[in-house]
Design an enzyme around this catalytic site. Sequence first.
Site, PDB file in Angstrom:
ATOM      1  N   SER A 169       0.857  -1.193   0.000  1.00  0.00           N
ATOM      2  CA  SER A 169       0.000   0.000   0.000  1.00  0.00           C
ATOM      3  C   SER A 169       0.890   1.239   0.000  1.00  0.00           C
ATOM      4  O   SER A 169       1.693   1.389  -0.917  1.00  0.00           O
ATOM      5  CB  SER A 169      -0.950  -0.066   1.202  1.00  0.00           C
TER       6      SER A 169
ATOM      7  N   ASP B  68      -4.809  -4.524   5.762  1.00  0.00           N
ATOM      8  CA  ASP B  68      -5.185  -5.459   4.703  1.00  0.00           C
ATOM      9  C   ASP B  68      -4.025  -6.429   4.485  1.00  0.00           C
ATOM     10  O   ASP B  68      -2.856  -6.050   4.595  1.00  0.00           O
ATOM     11  CB  ASP B  68      -5.488  -4.677   3.418  1.00  0.00           C
TER      12      ASP B  68
ATOM     13  N   HIS C  99      -2.909  -0.846  -3.149  1.00  0.00           N
ATOM     14  CA  HIS C  99      -4.007   0.097  -2.905  1.00  0.00           C
ATOM     15  C   HIS C  99      -3.695   1.391  -3.614  1.00  0.00           C
ATOM     16  O   HIS C  99      -2.623   1.955  -3.429  1.00  0.00           O
ATOM     17  CB  HIS C  99      -4.151   0.388  -1.416  1.00  0.00           C
TER      18      HIS C  99
END
Lengths: 275, 192
Positions: free
Chosen positions: B14, B134, B41
């Site tokens: 991310s 995540d 992401h």
Amino acid sequence: MSDNTDDIELRLLLDAIFRKYHYDFRGYSMASIKRRLLHAREKFGCGTFSLLQDKVLHDPTVMPELLTYLTVQVSELFRDPAYFRGIRQHVAPFLKTYPSIKVWVAGCSGGEELYSLAILFREEGLESRTMFYATDINPKALRRAEAGVYELDRLAAFTENHQLSGGKSSLSDYYTAAYGGAVFDKTLRKRVVFSDHSLVSDTVFAEVQLISCRNVLIYFDRELQDRAIGLFADSLSRQGFLGLGAKENLRFSRHADRFIEFSKEDRIYQKRGAS
Amino acid sequence: MSTRPIEAIVIGASAGALDALTQVLTPLPADYPLPLLAVVHLPADKKSILAELLDMKCRLSVKEGEDKEPLAAGVVYVAPPDYHMLVEKDGTLSLSSEEPVLYSRPSIDVLFESAADAFGPGLVGVILTGANEDGAHGLATIREAGGRCIVQRPHNAYASTMPLAALQTCNDARTMSLPEIAEFLKEAGGLP
Ligand SMILES: C[S@@+](CC[C@H](N)C(=O)[O-])C[C@H]1O[C@@H](n2cnc3c(N)ncnc32)[C@H](O)[C@@H]1O
């Protein structure tokens, strides 16, 4: 790779659902179905898919709820505005030359895509000669589509999408806020028929000039995708249009040569003149 | 430890992803013998040039994963913005527009869990830098399925939350620096 026990039971469960309720999920993309059914299994307090199968076969209240796990309902008004801009700029002028138009929104979910098109058709002056068919296999979704009520906290995104799609009016012209929700103008669905129809097992029901089927085919395996696309080709009139989701295309389809890429970046296809 | 050969690599990243992925992927040769799948992401923006950028920097070819695309060796499949990317047991990809998981779509957990199911012990899962949680659950799923788990050493990461969260659920994961991860992936592919 050989199936593990979960997979064997999952297939048996889908088979049972098909035999008992005629919902056919056997050719859906398994990875996401499995993920969602694992959630359902937990929700129903079942340790295995076999126990869930037992429940769904013997308790008639379970299937409607399971259907919300089996079908993904995520949608948005004017979702992916570029698509609707493409319909507005490239397809609408074409349709303006037709005396009457039929539009099929296949897999309409809670109606977001349908209202987007109904608003767009009104803005483009096409509404009075258009008939819409909104179909889905999920009866709860069809009821939501028919009601046309959305949570107020979704409206900011809807409004922005509408503007980005080239909207010619204010989205607030089409709804009234009441009881914590936005109720879309019922005149928008005056010319809509809502109906249960499965792309997996049902057949052609009308000749249409535009089909919008977005984010449905990704849940099907190749073979089912082919079936649905064949159905679309058979339903469209000569030079009719097919709009797909942002990540869907006809490239690998058996029926690809029945269409031309009309607006490639918007995933809008046109059925060829002959055939 | 399983003797099943490694069949695929999944990577999640991310905040700070572009730099971290570049460091992990550029040392790998064009004829790397395994497929790699990555979730990064990105801002909800619908268009992303991440795959193109990485493709220019890497010898591997990097592209956005497409629905029903069969996986090929030496290709990095990046999840497209706003869709989850999953692996089917027949070695093809599926996309899904279902709800975000932990506010993310694409979600690292969704990819990792489906890949764990498809590849079992034949999978390597890698968690890189990121400022959320995540991937932690997905990595644990990979371990349960017998796969191998790698986490970027948190104090080396641009954002350590994601590696730390992954180590919470998967405390026997191996921690490595980015160059060590690249070396590990070479070995996993049977390269010298
Ligand atoms: C993710 S929603 C798509 C909503 C909307 N078209 C959009 O793109 O925003 C997928 C819809 O397809 C429906 N569906 C699933 N299987 C179907 C089938 N066999 N025939 C018709 N619709 C189906 C689901 O019930 C769900 O409403």
